[in-house]
Design an enzyme around this catalytic site. Structure first.
Site, PDB file in Angstrom:
ATOM      1  N   GLU A 203      -5.150   1.591   3.132  1.00  0.00           N
ATOM      2  CA  GLU A 203      -5.000   0.511   4.112  1.00  0.00           C
ATOM      3  C   GLU A 203      -4.969   1.049   5.530  1.00  0.00           C
ATOM      4  OE1 GLU A 203      -3.201  -2.314   6.840  1.00  0.00           O
ATOM      5  OE2 GLU A 203      -2.349  -0.380   6.236  1.00  0.00           O
ATOM      6  N   GLU A 204      -4.277   2.164   5.735  1.00  0.00           N
ATOM      7  CA  GLU A 204      -4.115   2.687   7.084  1.00  0.00           C
ATOM      8  C   GLU A 204      -5.417   3.241   7.656  1.00  0.00           C
ATOM      9  OE1 GLU A 204      -1.624   1.981   8.647  1.00  0.00           O
ATOM     10  OE2 GLU A 204       0.201   2.061   7.450  1.00  0.00           O
TER      11      GLU A 204
ATOM     12  N   ASP B 115      -0.469   4.355   0.786  1.00  0.00           N
ATOM     13  CA  ASP B 115      -0.912   5.337   1.777  1.00  0.00           C
ATOM     14  C   ASP B 115      -0.134   5.133   3.069  1.00  0.00           C
ATOM     15  OD1 ASP B 115      -2.480   2.875   2.266  1.00  0.00           O
ATOM     16  OD2 ASP B 115      -3.436   4.051   3.836  1.00  0.00           O
TER      17      ASP B 115
ATOM     18  N   HIS C 182       4.355   3.731  12.236  1.00  0.00           N
ATOM     19  CA  HIS C 182       3.269   4.498  12.854  1.00  0.00           C
ATOM     20  C   HIS C 182       3.770   5.507  13.888  1.00  0.00           C
ATOM     21  CE1 HIS C 182      -0.236   1.505  11.795  1.00  0.00           C
ATOM     22  NE2 HIS C 182       0.660   1.597  10.830  1.00  0.00           N
TER      23      HIS C 182
ATOM     24  N   ASP D 155       6.530   1.109   5.994  1.00  0.00           N
ATOM     25  CA  ASP D 155       5.094   0.789   5.989  1.00  0.00           C
ATOM     26  C   ASP D 155       4.330   1.785   5.133  1.00  0.00           C
ATOM     27  OD1 ASP D 155       2.626  -0.278   6.679  1.00  0.00           O
ATOM     28  OD2 ASP D 155       2.487   0.870   8.533  1.00  0.00           O
TER      29      ASP D 155
ATOM     30  N   HIS E 289       0.851  -1.199   0.000  1.00  0.00           N
ATOM     31  CA  HIS E 289       0.000   0.000   0.000  1.00  0.00           C
ATOM     32  C   HIS E 289       0.878   1.238   0.000  1.00  0.00           C
ATOM     33  CE1 HIS E 289       0.487   0.935   4.370  1.00  0.00           C
ATOM     34  NE2 HIS E 289       0.466  -0.380   4.548  1.00  0.00           N
TER      35      HIS E 289
END
Length: 451
Positions: free
Chosen positions: A156-157, A92, A423, A123, A90
């Site tokens: 996705e996030e 995003d 994150h 990520d 992903h």
């Protein structure tokens, strides 16, 4: 890494990969369009689409998914009669959080202490680059031996389910014999790991109301029901004295029977402050891979600076509940809602709104694809044996794909090892992991084609 033509090619391509990752990281592609411009996500999507076209992919398209975001699709044909492998990542990313907390700008890829720092570097924009590196290495060494589909998701996030619903509406699009989800990570740097379980999740917004409006705490405090106090009571009811998650009716005693995680290593990875204890009981692996876990993600209440002496009329919180494989996320949501209602004190009015949900996932590790990946990992990581681990997070698409294509073999690998701090501020990727996992993916495709 032992001498291998594919490994040598990947090593030679690493400077190009760094430059491309820098370009991709520069897009502020957070799929929260109330806070971040849609154009940033569109720019990242177009970057991925252009990269696929440059590698000879056909049918490259920006898919408008039902949640208002775009996923990028492309198909690279292999030899006639070859198997088909779907590669997922992903583009995003999570918001940067406190930009002042970053040592270097979050959307500017920066090399420091042997790692590349930037939001999405691990990520999962690094996952996009990993797929490209693997395919380029194969093309330089005889060709790609399978049909390849690539899907790069744009939300996705956010957990809004756009790609899952699109896949359900177009069930043939992502059909494959094997699926490599490039959004997990090794247990630690240098230890090749395939993630075999994912916890599911549900997100609830909780609103507590007690008064028609705020009241002066000197005049009314002591008898007037405080909505913020009521909310705190509700949130406290979700944890036992030792910090274990306690949702009425939800089992919290399961055990993990795979790779173990020492408390010492976990404290280091989680950067737990000296003298602060871990929460819960059982092993660390039990707690983060096999059991439910509730987290209060945010509370709407007056900030300390500027607060007035008031009894609060209303208060709101966002709650995340992670659920392990074997627990239905929809049922867990109902239990959580019922728990909140049952534990709201003083007759306060409480409402809950579900704003996201994803089912847990468990892979079939007995499939031939796992042996093909284990053999590939042994070359990419000399002297190491591929390990199986769980992951506390969720990737809802996994269950959607497993439901649509029950015969497909699903493997989860990726760049989000603990040091990556995904994150969080100062997210980073290890270039050595990017190199090794790109080699592993390339060799996996070769092994899988021959199997």
């Amino acid at each position: 890494m032992s001498s291998n033509p594919v490994a040598e090619t990947v090593a030679s391509l690493l400077p190009r990969a760094k430059a491309e990752l820098a370009e991709l990281v520069a897009f502020k592609s957070v799929a929260d369009f109330a806070q971040f411009p849609r154009s940033e996500s569109e720019g990242a999507a177009n970057w991925v689409a252009d990269a696929l076209r440059a590698e000879g992919f056909e049918d490259v398209a920006l898919l408008d998914t039902p949640d208002g975001t775009q996923s990028v699709y492309g198909f690279l044909p292999g030899p006639e009669g070859a198997k088909t492998v779907l590669l997922y990542a992903h583009y995003d990313v999570q918001p940067p959080l406190d930009e002042a907390g970053w040592t270097t700008p979050p959307f500017e890829l920066t090399e420091r202490d042997g790692r590349w720092y930037g939001r999405g570097s691990a990520d999962c924009k690094g996952g996009v680059i990993m797929h490209l590196l693997a395919l380029r290495a194969l093309k330089a060494n005889g060709g790609v031996p399978v049909n390849v589909k690539v899907i790069a998701e744009g939300s996705e996030e956010q957990g809004t389910g756009g790609l899952e619903r699109y896949a359900e509406q177009h069930p043939e699009l992502l059909r494959a014999d094997a699926i490599v989800i490039g959004d997990a990570g090794n247990f630690r740097v240098g230890l090749p790991t395939v993630t075999t379980t994912l916890r599911g999740m549900t997100l609830l917004r909780v609103q507590v109301d007690t008064l028609a409006g705020n009241l002066h705490s000197g005049q009314f405090g002591g008898a007037a029901p405080d909505a913020l106090g009521a909310l705190i009571r509700v949130l406290d009811s979700l944890r036992a004295e030792d910090g274990s998650t306690t949702v009425d009716g939800l089992d919290s005693g399961a055990r993990w029977d795979g790779l173990e995680y020492t408390e010492e290593q976990f404290r280091k990875d989680a950067r737990v402050l000296d003298g602060v204890g871990l929460i819960g009981d059982g092993s660390v692996a039990d707690r983060i891979w096999a059991r439910p876990a509730v987290t209060v993600l945010g509370i709407d209440c007056p900030p300390v600076v500027g607060a007035t002496p008031s009894v609060q009329a209303g208060a709101r919180a966002l709650i995340s509940l992670r659920v392990p494989p074997g627990v239905d996320a929809a049922e867990a949501t109902k239990l959580l809602q019922a728990h909140i209602e049952a534990h709201t004190p003083w007759g306060a009015r409480v409402t809950t709104e579900q704003i996201g949900q994803g089912q847990a996932f468990r892979a079939d590790t007995s499939s031939p694809a796992y042996q093909a990946m284990a053999d590939a990992m042994a070359v990419a990581y000399p002297g190491e044996t591929m390990s199986y681990a769980g992951q506390g997070g969720s990737i809802p698409l996994c269950n959607t794909l497993a439901g649509l294509y029950p015969q497909a073999e699903i493997l989860l690998i990726g760049l989000s090892e603990p040091e990556a701090q995904i994150h969080a501020v100062n997210e980073s990727v290890s270039p050595q992991e990017l190199e090794r996992l790109s080699v592993a993916e390339a060799l996996f495709l070769t092994n899988y084609a021959a199997g």
